[in-house]
Design an enzyme around this catalytic site. Structure first.
Site, PDB file in Angstrom:
ATOM      1  N   CYS A  89      34.291  15.290  68.283  1.00 39.86           N
ATOM      2  CA  CYS A  89      33.310  14.356  68.868  1.00 39.86           C
ATOM      3  C   CYS A  89      32.754  13.377  67.849  1.00 39.86           C
ATOM      4  O   CYS A  89      32.146  12.366  68.217  1.00 39.86           O
ATOM      5  CB  CYS A  89      32.182  15.136  69.524  1.00 39.86           C
ATOM      6  SG  CYS A  89      32.785  16.252  70.785  1.00 39.86           S
TER       7      CYS A  89
ATOM      8  N   HIS B 162      26.365  10.458  70.751  1.00 40.73           N
ATOM      9  CA  HIS B 162      27.489  11.130  71.392  1.00 40.73           C
ATOM     10  C   HIS B 162      26.989  11.749  72.691  1.00 40.73           C
ATOM     11  O   HIS B 162      25.895  12.326  72.732  1.00 40.73           O
ATOM     12  CB  HIS B 162      28.037  12.207  70.443  1.00 40.73           C
ATOM     13  CG  HIS B 162      29.007  13.132  71.106  1.00 40.73           C
ATOM     14  ND1 HIS B 162      30.105  12.673  71.800  1.00 40.73           N
ATOM     15  CD2 HIS B 162      29.043  14.495  71.198  1.00 40.73           C
ATOM     16  CE1 HIS B 162      30.764  13.710  72.280  1.00 40.73           C
ATOM     17  NE2 HIS B 162      30.142  14.820  71.941  1.00 40.73           N
TER      18      HIS B 162
ATOM     19  N   ASN C 178      31.636  14.300  78.845  1.00 41.32           N
ATOM     20  CA  ASN C 178      31.894  14.255  77.403  1.00 41.32           C
ATOM     21  C   ASN C 178      33.367  13.913  77.168  1.00 41.32           C
ATOM     22  O   ASN C 178      34.246  14.741  77.416  1.00 41.32           O
ATOM     23  CB  ASN C 178      31.535  15.622  76.800  1.00 41.32           C
ATOM     24  CG  ASN C 178      31.749  15.676  75.294  1.00 41.32           C
ATOM     25  OD1 ASN C 178      32.323  14.767  74.705  1.00 41.32           O
ATOM     26  ND2 ASN C 178      31.305  16.757  74.680  1.00 41.32           N
TER      27      ASN C 178
HETATM   28  O1  UT7 Z   1      30.682  17.638  72.245  1.00 34.78           O
HETATM   29  C1  UT7 Z   1      31.090  18.764  71.518  1.00 34.78           C
HETATM   30  C2  UT7 Z   1      29.966  19.624  71.206  1.00 34.78           C
HETATM   31  N1  UT7 Z   1      29.576  20.356  72.389  1.00 34.78           N
HETATM   32  C3  UT7 Z   1      28.307  20.370  72.750  1.00 34.78           C
HETATM   33  O2  UT7 Z   1      27.483  19.707  72.178  1.00 34.78           O
HETATM   34  C4  UT7 Z   1      27.943  21.314  73.880  1.00 34.78           C
HETATM   35  C5  UT7 Z   1      26.696  22.071  73.519  1.00 34.78           C
HETATM   36  N2  UT7 Z   1      26.336  23.065  74.506  1.00 34.78           N
HETATM   37  C6  UT7 Z   1      25.861  22.762  75.742  1.00 34.78           C
HETATM   38  O3  UT7 Z   1      25.804  21.618  76.124  1.00 34.78           O
HETATM   39  C7  UT7 Z   1      25.336  23.886  76.584  1.00 34.78           C
HETATM   40  O4  UT7 Z   1      25.243  25.050  75.807  1.00 34.78           O
HETATM   41  C8  UT7 Z   1      26.197  24.173  77.856  1.00 34.78           C
HETATM   42  C9  UT7 Z   1      26.085  23.037  78.831  1.00 34.78           C
HETATM   43  C10 UT7 Z   1      27.648  24.391  77.463  1.00 34.78           C
HETATM   44  C11 UT7 Z   1      25.693  25.433  78.531  1.00 34.78           C
HETATM   45  O5  UT7 Z   1      24.337  25.275  78.868  1.00 34.78           O
HETATM   46  P1  UT7 Z   1      23.259  26.387  78.457  1.00 34.78           P
HETATM   47  O6  UT7 Z   1      21.980  25.953  79.011  1.00 34.78           O
HETATM   48  O7  UT7 Z   1      23.358  26.574  76.985  1.00 34.78           O
HETATM   49  O8  UT7 Z   1      23.769  27.626  79.249  1.00 34.78           O
HETATM   50  P2  UT7 Z   1      24.119  29.070  78.656  1.00 34.78           P
HETATM   51  O9  UT7 Z   1      25.442  29.051  77.996  1.00 34.78           O
HETATM   52  O10 UT7 Z   1      22.946  29.587  77.927  1.00 34.78           O
HETATM   53  O11 UT7 Z   1      24.228  29.876  80.003  1.00 34.78           O
HETATM   54  C12 UT7 Z   1      23.080  30.148  80.834  1.00 34.78           C
HETATM   55  C13 UT7 Z   1      23.558  30.816  82.106  1.00 34.78           C
HETATM   56  C14 UT7 Z   1      24.522  31.983  81.851  1.00 34.78           C
HETATM   57  O12 UT7 Z   1      24.278  32.961  82.822  1.00 34.78           O
HETATM   58  P3  UT7 Z   1      23.425  34.296  82.460  1.00 34.78           P
HETATM   59  O13 UT7 Z   1      24.182  34.941  81.339  1.00 34.78           O
HETATM   60  O14 UT7 Z   1      22.085  33.777  82.033  1.00 34.78           O
HETATM   61  O15 UT7 Z   1      23.429  35.047  83.740  1.00 34.78           O
HETATM   62  C15 UT7 Z   1      25.875  31.362  82.096  1.00 34.78           C
HETATM   63  O16 UT7 Z   1      26.823  32.300  82.506  1.00 34.78           O
HETATM   64  O17 UT7 Z   1      24.272  29.864  82.891  1.00 34.78           O
HETATM   65  C16 UT7 Z   1      25.555  30.400  83.222  1.00 34.78           C
HETATM   66  N3  UT7 Z   1      26.491  29.312  83.323  1.00 34.78           N
HETATM   67  C17 UT7 Z   1      26.680  28.610  84.454  1.00 34.78           C
HETATM   68  N4  UT7 Z   1      26.122  28.720  85.669  1.00 34.78           N
HETATM   69  C18 UT7 Z   1      26.525  27.844  86.618  1.00 34.78           C
HETATM   70  C19 UT7 Z   1      27.298  28.793  82.350  1.00 34.78           C
HETATM   71  N5  UT7 Z   1      28.002  27.771  82.849  1.00 34.78           N
HETATM   72  C20 UT7 Z   1      27.643  27.646  84.149  1.00 34.78           C
HETATM   73  C21 UT7 Z   1      28.027  26.777  85.174  1.00 34.78           C
HETATM   74  N6  UT7 Z   1      27.440  26.893  86.384  1.00 34.78           N
HETATM   75  N7  UT7 Z   1      28.935  25.796  85.011  1.00 34.78           N
END
Ligand code: UT7
Length: 336
Positions: free
Chosen positions: A116, A256, A286
């Site tokens: 990225c 980004h 992204n």
């Molecule tokens: O560009 C390259 C660099 N990449 C980035 O900068 C990405 C950085 N990370 C992020 O943007 C975020 O971490 C994500 C968007 C990938 C995830 O968001 P988050 O708020 O960090 O969610 P999380 O991973 O903490 O997950 C929270 C909950 C989990 O469920 P439990 O364990 O709390 O029951 C996940 O399983 O949300 C769940 N979850 C989803 N639920 C519905 C994860 N993905 C999804 C989804 N839909 N698509």
């Protein structure tokens, strides 16, 4: 004689026609439009469809648009740098494929792999070639066909990424316009949290790697998020300090587009109001190396000669950084 700087003299962009909406993703994985929108800010992303189409097919229209806007032919390009992690093939470089497809017969080219942050790395590299005085026209493109390496059964990654890209032309300037300063960083330790497990020389493709779905993006989102927020903000702040810039004299932040919450945190850290922050994540998701030039492409009409622009990125590697650009032309005279 005044110092030569590398001015951006034209911008191009391209996104494929196919729109992959949150509603369509709801049918593929266990997710909701509401979750995706609130956690990332993304409503839809573009997908490059069609057999035999790769990242070079995103780059070609970008390069041709830049040539058209600047009134030059591809033969006039001296160097093409393509930032991508989804090259057409492992080798040769996608830049070589693109120079061939557009007829840039006099250009040499190479790819830069910095995920990225790829566009920032490539822009700064391209600027050095201009500053050397040996090259007059350097094209820098950031583009990715992320759909080629995304697992559409993995709800944690497939909702984020899309295909697309953008690029710029760099030309010599003696009035101080262009790439003024950059802070570029990497920390290979971060590869643990964001990588592709197989397909490289460590683990070449086998039936097993394919069956284990190891040719897709692997991301530990929470960890990446944490590092992205602190490093992108620090790099942006560092470039401000070093160049005596502040919220008043910056025209735009071009972040980004990985997650609208990361973008908001970066803007907040440098006290920049929302209206000075470029954002199109809701439409394209992204696009990895494509996000920053795609923002420039979308906002080009609003850019004015002399604008102080800060670009900031964070991505796989880990790689991150920030650049300070002094904009060289009034965008409303040439923008789309
Ligand atoms: O560009 C390259 C660099 N990449 C980035 O900068 C990405 C950085 N990370 C992020 O943007 C975020 O971490 C994500 C968007 C990938 C995830 O968001 P988050 O708020 O960090 O969610 P999380 O991973 O903490 O997950 C929270 C909950 C989990 O469920 P439990 O364990 O709390 O029951 C996940 O399983 O949300 C769940 N979850 C989803 N639920 C519905 C994860 N993905 C999804 C989804 N839909 N698509």
């Amino acid at each position: 004689m005044n110092k030569i700087t590398a001015a951006i003299t034209a911008v191009g962009g391209y996104v494929p026609d196919y729109v992959l909406t949150n509603q369509e993703l709801e049918k593929l994985v266990d997710t909701t439009d509401e979750w995706i929108l609130t956690r990332t800010g993304i409503s839809e992303r573009r997908i490059l469809k069609g057999e035999g189409k790769g990242t070079s097919d995103i780059c070609v229209p970008i390069a041709l648009e830049i040539c058209k806007k600047r009134g030059i032919t591809p033969e006039e390009i001296d160097l093409l740098i393509v930032a991508t992690v989804t090259p057409d093939m492992t080798f040769p470089a996608t830049a070589n494929v693109v120079t061939d497809k557009i007829g840039a017969k006099n250009a040499f080219g190479f790819d830069i792999s910095a995920a990225c942050s790829g566009f920032l790395y490539a822009l700064d590299t391209g600027a050095r070639f201009i500053e050397s005085g040996r090259y007059q026209k350097v094209m820098v493109i950031g583009a990715d066909k992320m759909s080629a390496i995304i697992d559409y059964t993995d709800r944690t990654t497939c909702i984020i990424f899309g295909d697309g890209g953008g690029g710029v032309l760099l030309e010599p300037n003696t009035e101080g316009y262009g790439v003024v300063d950059s802070i570029l960083k990497s920390d290979g330790h971060g590869r643990e949290y964001l990588h592709m497990k197989a397909g490289g020389s460590v683990k070449p493709a086998t039936l097993e790697t394919v069956q284990n779905r190891e040719h897709y993006v692997y991301q530990e989102g929470k960890m990446v998020f944490k590092y992205a927020v602190s490093n992108m903000a620090e790099a942006a702040n560092g470039i401000l300090q070093r160049n005596n810039l502040n919220a008043e004299n910056i025209a735009w932040l071009v972040p980004h587009q990985a997650n609208k919450r990361i973008i908001a945190a970066t803007a907040q850290y440098i006290n920049l109001p929302e209206e000075k922050v470029m954002m199109n994540i809701h439409r394209y998701g992204n696009t990895t190396a494509g996000t920053i030039p795609l923002c420039l492409w979308d906002y080009e009409k609003q850019l004015k000669k002399g604008d102080n622009i800060i670009m900031a990125a964070f991505g796989g590697g880990f790689t991150w950084g920030a650049s300070y650009i002094k904009w060289a032309y009034d965008g409303d005279k040439i923008g789309k």
